[in-house]
Design a protein around this motif. Structure first.
Motif, PDB file in Angstrom:
ATOM      1  N   SER A 530      32.724  29.575  51.942  1.00  0.00           N
ATOM      2  CA  SER A 530      31.286  29.563  51.710  1.00  0.00           C
ATOM      3  C   SER A 530      30.711  30.921  52.046  1.00  0.00           C
ATOM      4  O   SER A 530      31.086  31.561  53.015  1.00  0.00           O
ATOM      5  N   SER A 531      29.773  31.356  51.209  1.00  0.00           N
ATOM      6  CA  SER A 531      29.137  32.654  51.449  1.00  0.00           C
ATOM      7  C   SER A 531      27.945  32.537  52.373  1.00  0.00           C
ATOM      8  O   SER A 531      27.283  33.514  52.649  1.00  0.00           O
ATOM      9  N   SER A 532      27.648  31.303  52.830  1.00  0.00           N
ATOM     10  CA  SER A 532      26.457  31.109  53.663  1.00  0.00           C
ATOM     11  C   SER A 532      26.773  31.437  55.108  1.00  0.00           C
ATOM     12  O   SER A 532      26.704  30.597  55.985  1.00  0.00           O
ATOM     13  N   ASN A 533      27.199  32.648  55.373  1.00  0.00           N
ATOM     14  CA  ASN A 533      27.426  33.097  56.733  1.00  0.00           C
ATOM     15  C   ASN A 533      26.642  34.379  56.938  1.00  0.00           C
ATOM     16  O   ASN A 533      25.819  34.747  56.128  1.00  0.00           O
ATOM     17  N   ASN A 534      26.907  35.050  58.037  1.00  0.00           N
ATOM     18  CA  ASN A 534      26.089  36.208  58.354  1.00  0.00           C
ATOM     19  C   ASN A 534      26.653  37.516  57.816  1.00  0.00           C
ATOM     20  O   ASN A 534      26.072  38.562  58.049  1.00  0.00           O
ATOM     21  N   ARG A 535      27.764  37.470  57.111  1.00  0.00           N
ATOM     22  CA  ARG A 535      28.356  38.712  56.617  1.00  0.00           C
ATOM     23  C   ARG A 535      28.560  38.661  55.116  1.00  0.00           C
ATOM     24  O   ARG A 535      28.987  37.653  54.569  1.00  0.00           O
ATOM     25  N   TYR A 536      28.239  39.791  54.474  1.00  0.00           N
ATOM     26  CA  TYR A 536      28.487  39.892  53.050  1.00  0.00           C
ATOM     27  C   TYR A 536      29.991  40.009  52.814  1.00  0.00           C
ATOM     28  O   TYR A 536      30.646  40.908  53.346  1.00  0.00           O
ATOM     29  N   ARG A 537      30.516  39.103  52.036  1.00  0.00           N
ATOM     30  CA  ARG A 537      31.946  39.116  51.704  1.00  0.00           C
ATOM     31  C   ARG A 537      32.096  39.568  50.258  1.00  0.00           C
ATOM     32  O   ARG A 537      31.679  38.863  49.332  1.00  0.00           O
ATOM     33  N   HIS A 538      32.667  40.724  50.086  1.00  0.00           N
ATOM     34  CA  HIS A 538      32.852  41.265  48.743  1.00  0.00           C
ATOM     35  C   HIS A 538      33.985  40.515  48.056  1.00  0.00           C
ATOM     36  O   HIS A 538      35.133  40.514  48.528  1.00  0.00           O
ATOM     37  N   LEU A 539      33.669  39.852  46.932  1.00  0.00           N
ATOM     38  CA  LEU A 539      34.645  39.027  46.232  1.00  0.00           C
ATOM     39  C   LEU A 539      35.339  39.774  45.105  1.00  0.00           C
ATOM     40  O   LEU A 539      36.075  39.170  44.334  1.00  0.00           O
ATOM     41  N   GLY A 540      35.088  41.065  45.006  1.00  0.00           N
ATOM     42  CA  GLY A 540      35.711  41.838  43.942  1.00  0.00           C
ATOM     43  C   GLY A 540      34.739  42.093  42.809  1.00  0.00           C
ATOM     44  O   GLY A 540      33.623  41.575  42.776  1.00  0.00           O
ATOM     45  N   GLN A 541      35.152  42.915  41.842  1.00  0.00           N
ATOM     46  CA  GLN A 541      34.314  43.225  40.687  1.00  0.00           C
ATOM     47  C   GLN A 541      35.176  43.346  39.445  1.00  0.00           C
ATOM     48  O   GLN A 541      36.329  43.798  39.504  1.00  0.00           O
ATOM     49  N   PHE A 542      34.602  42.916  38.327  1.00  0.00           N
ATOM     50  CA  PHE A 542      35.315  42.907  37.057  1.00  0.00           C
ATOM     51  C   PHE A 542      34.684  43.886  36.085  1.00  0.00           C
ATOM     52  O   PHE A 542      33.487  44.179  36.163  1.00  0.00           O
ATOM     53  N   ALA A 543      35.497  44.328  35.128  1.00  0.00           N
ATOM     54  CA  ALA A 543      35.019  45.179  34.049  1.00  0.00           C
ATOM     55  C   ALA A 543      35.747  44.781  32.769  1.00  0.00           C
ATOM     56  O   ALA A 543      36.854  45.272  32.507  1.00  0.00           O
ATOM     57  N   PRO A 544      35.179  43.854  31.971  1.00  0.00           N
ATOM     58  CA  PRO A 544      35.788  43.526  30.670  1.00  0.00           C
ATOM     59  C   PRO A 544      35.785  44.745  29.762  1.00  0.00           C
ATOM     60  O   PRO A 544      34.768  45.428  29.612  1.00  0.00           O
ATOM     61  N   LEU A 545      36.914  45.022  29.133  1.00  0.00           N
ATOM     62  CA  LEU A 545      37.071  46.244  28.348  1.00  0.00           C
ATOM     63  C   LEU A 545      37.287  45.977  26.873  1.00  0.00           C
ATOM     64  O   LEU A 545      37.590  46.897  26.113  1.00  0.00           O
TER      65      LEU A 545
END
Length: 603
Positions: A530-545
């Motif tokens: 769950s992202s409902s905590n006190n720290r930003y958790r980076h889940l990654g990033q995508f780039a469709p090409l």
């Protein structure tokens, strides 16, 4: 731990304590006698008293931040009102797909009233635009977004006890002449629909009889300004749309179509791993997409875009049929006006403390693209930290004294944890050795200052992405939900281990090890939390090409490129839809596109 008992007096920016409420009633006998004869009226009176006791929470915006806040907020303790110029939530990462008909616009939007009706109608929604925030009187002035020709006044004001500003941002034009008049943007659903119509118009105009070749080439030159994720994804979608669907029905102009990306930096996708950036540039050039790096746009006219080549200083002009401007975000006028009011007029974006409260403004919170968290620097407090940790006032810190405070320090200053991990220092004794350069078990204040003097350079600003906004909304909702249950002042002593009472931890960046052989496993484990905590958790990033290929950069320095990554993109984006309705619609659109192709009608 007692560390913050001594330390608290120098820290600022904690949320204000919950306001105390007092409800008075008549004597028991009077109530009983009245209830016997007027039970219906006393019930109504109790309901009115309960409603009056609720604090008024006003939310501005129904984007990622505002919607996440509303979905997780327990409204039993609050009277919640929402103001937004649009009556829907849009899944903005799929806007490039909407521009080319890969996904339909209705498939990525969920009406706000569908979201708040789960709250039994207790959340009130007004489709209007916020014009001014008056913090002195705790009022917000709004103007209805509904057709002005309808009966009634369009202007109104709302009062609040707590204000949540989640307005988002607008396109940053950098004051470039002609951009607003002649460019398309890609921030809203309506923007994507306009782009889709313009693409079809360009082809229809190009095939008209007696049109010369030069005009045809001008109409079919599509220019994207900005080589970030949005610009690159739109270029890839447009390339696939043209080559997979349009050229078969406009065969006479198949050799005249051009797509160009203009990027002021040295590479496109420069916020991604270098491997992804290089692969994207190579693939685009192979697909015939022109990538003009090191070029800065000077002005845009109806048919010409003027730019300068940074390396040579040469001015270049190229014709265009359509320009899509995708160069980052800027501050909305209402937020600029608000910043002027509270003394932040010299900033580019609204500043909040680590609890998302607007600096210098009580009971106002800001999250998402319109704000940034201003992380406190450890060197501002270094002397007081040392003094609080040195319990025996010996002038030195022992290993035990240091162990007693290091966890609290890393929570209050996340840059410390990132600094330690980057230096591969995971044990307190190793850290002590690193501080004094020997095997000594104690350090003095000067060694302490010197060792941590580089820590603040690790401070990171959170990116303006949907991930950040969504997690901030969930965090703030959690704080509001537990506010009334807080048994002590949030500004009081903090025990960040299980202390038997609620305390507000600041919203901070999640430090990660830069080299992690289990990066993909870390991603899936993090993704399921769950992202409902006190720290930003980076889940990654995508780039469709394009061409059913995508690139992904995930936690742990894990990079994936190719067809399998595109299917991972499909699964993640489908799972992140706001409702089951939109989830099925998006998956259905993908299936329709694979089966029948994209729709080329102008609708």
């Amino acid at each position: 731990m007692r560390f913050f008992s001594d330390f608290q007096r120098i820290l600022s920016g904690y949320p204000a304590p919950a306001k105390l409420l007092a409800v008075f009633s008549v004597s028991c006998g009077g109530v009983i006698a009245y209830a016997d004869s007027q039970s219906g009226e006393i019930t109504s009176l109790q309901q009115n008293q309960k409603a009056m006791a609720k604090k008024r929470v006003l939310v501005l915006g129904t984007g990622w931040a505002g919607t996440s806040f509303l979905k997780d907020l327990d409204i039993s303790s609050y009277d919640v009102q929402v103001v937004s110029p649009r009556n829907y939530f849009a899944f903005t990462p799929l806007l490039p797909s909407v521009t080319c008909g890969t996904v339909e616009a209705r498939s990525i939007v969920e009406p706000v009233r569908n979201i708040i009706k789960k709250r039994k109608g207790e959340i009130k929604f007004w489709e209007a635009e916020c014009l001014k925030i008056d913090t002195a009187n705790k009022k917000v002035y709004c103007q209805s977004s509904v057709d002005a020709n309808l009966a009634g006044n369009n202007d109104f004001s709302l009062e609040y006890d707590y204000l949540v500003v989640a307005i988002g941002a607008q396109v940053n034009t950098f004051n470039t002449p002609g951009v607003y008049e002649h460019c398309h943007f890609l921030k809203e659903v309506e923007d994507a629909q306009r782009i889709r119509r313009t693409v079809i118009d360009c082809f229809e105009k190009a095939v008209l009889p007696e049109l010369n070749k030069e005009d045809q080439m001008t109409n079919l030159h599509f220019v994207i300004v900005g080589g970030g994720p949005t610009g690159v994804e739109f270029a890839a979608e447009l390339h696939d749309f043209i080559h997979e669907d349009l050229l078969s029905i406009y065969p006479s102009v198949k050799d005249l179509v051009r797509i160009s990306i203009i990027q002021s930096g040295d590479h496109i996708l420069n916020m991604f791993d270098e491997r992804i950036s290089s692969f994207a540039e190579l693939k685009f050039r192979r697909d015939g997409i022109e990538v003009l790096t090191g070029h800065r746009v000077l002005s845009v006219s109806e048919r010409i875009i003027n730019m300068k080549q940074v390396s040579t200083g040469e001015n270049i002009s190229i014709p265009h049929g359509m320009v899509v401007w995708s160069t980052g975000v800027g501050t909305r006028p209402v937020v600029k006006d608000f910043m002027e009011q509270i003394g932040q007029g010299n900033r580019r974006v609204l500043a909040t403390d680590e609890w998302l409260r607007v600096k210098g403004c009580e009971d106002v919170y800001a999250l998402g693209d319109c704000a940034t968290v201003d992380q406190r620097k450890i060197m501002e407090d270094i002397s007081v930290i040392f003094k609080a940790a040195d319990k025996d006032s010996s002038g030195t810190l022992t290993i035990e004294e240091f162990k007693d405070v290091i966890e609290d320090i890393m929570i209050r200053y996340p840059q410390v944890e990132l600094y330690l991990k980057n230096k591969h220092l995971f044990d307190v004794t190793d850290l002590m050795k690193d501080m004094n350069g020997s095997d000594k078990t104690e350090i003095d204040v000067e060694s302490f200052k010197l060792a941590l003097s580089q820590v603040d350079k690790q401070t990171k600003n959170l990116p303006a992405t949907a991930q950040v906004a969504s997690q901030q909304g969930a965090y703030l909702a959690k704080c509001f939900n537990t506010w009334e249950k807080c048994k002590s002042n949030p500004e009081g002593p903090r025990k960040f281990r299980s202390g038997g009472r609620h305390e507000f931890r600041p919203f901070q960046y999640e430090p990660q090890v830069l080299e992690n052989p289990y990066g993909i496993l870390s991603f899936f484990l993090t993704h399921m939390k769950s992202s409902s905590n006190n720290r930003y958790r980076h889940l990654g990033q995508f780039a469709p090409l394009g061409g059913e290929q995508a690139a992904a950069e995930l936690p742990g320095d894990w990079v994936s490129i190719g067809h399998s990554t595109q299917w991972l993109w499909y699964s993640v984006y489908a799972s992140k839809q706001v409702s089951w309705r939109t989830r099925f619609l998006v998956i259905g659109d993908w299936f329709r596109r694979f089966t029948f192709g994209r729709d080329s009608s102008r609708i």
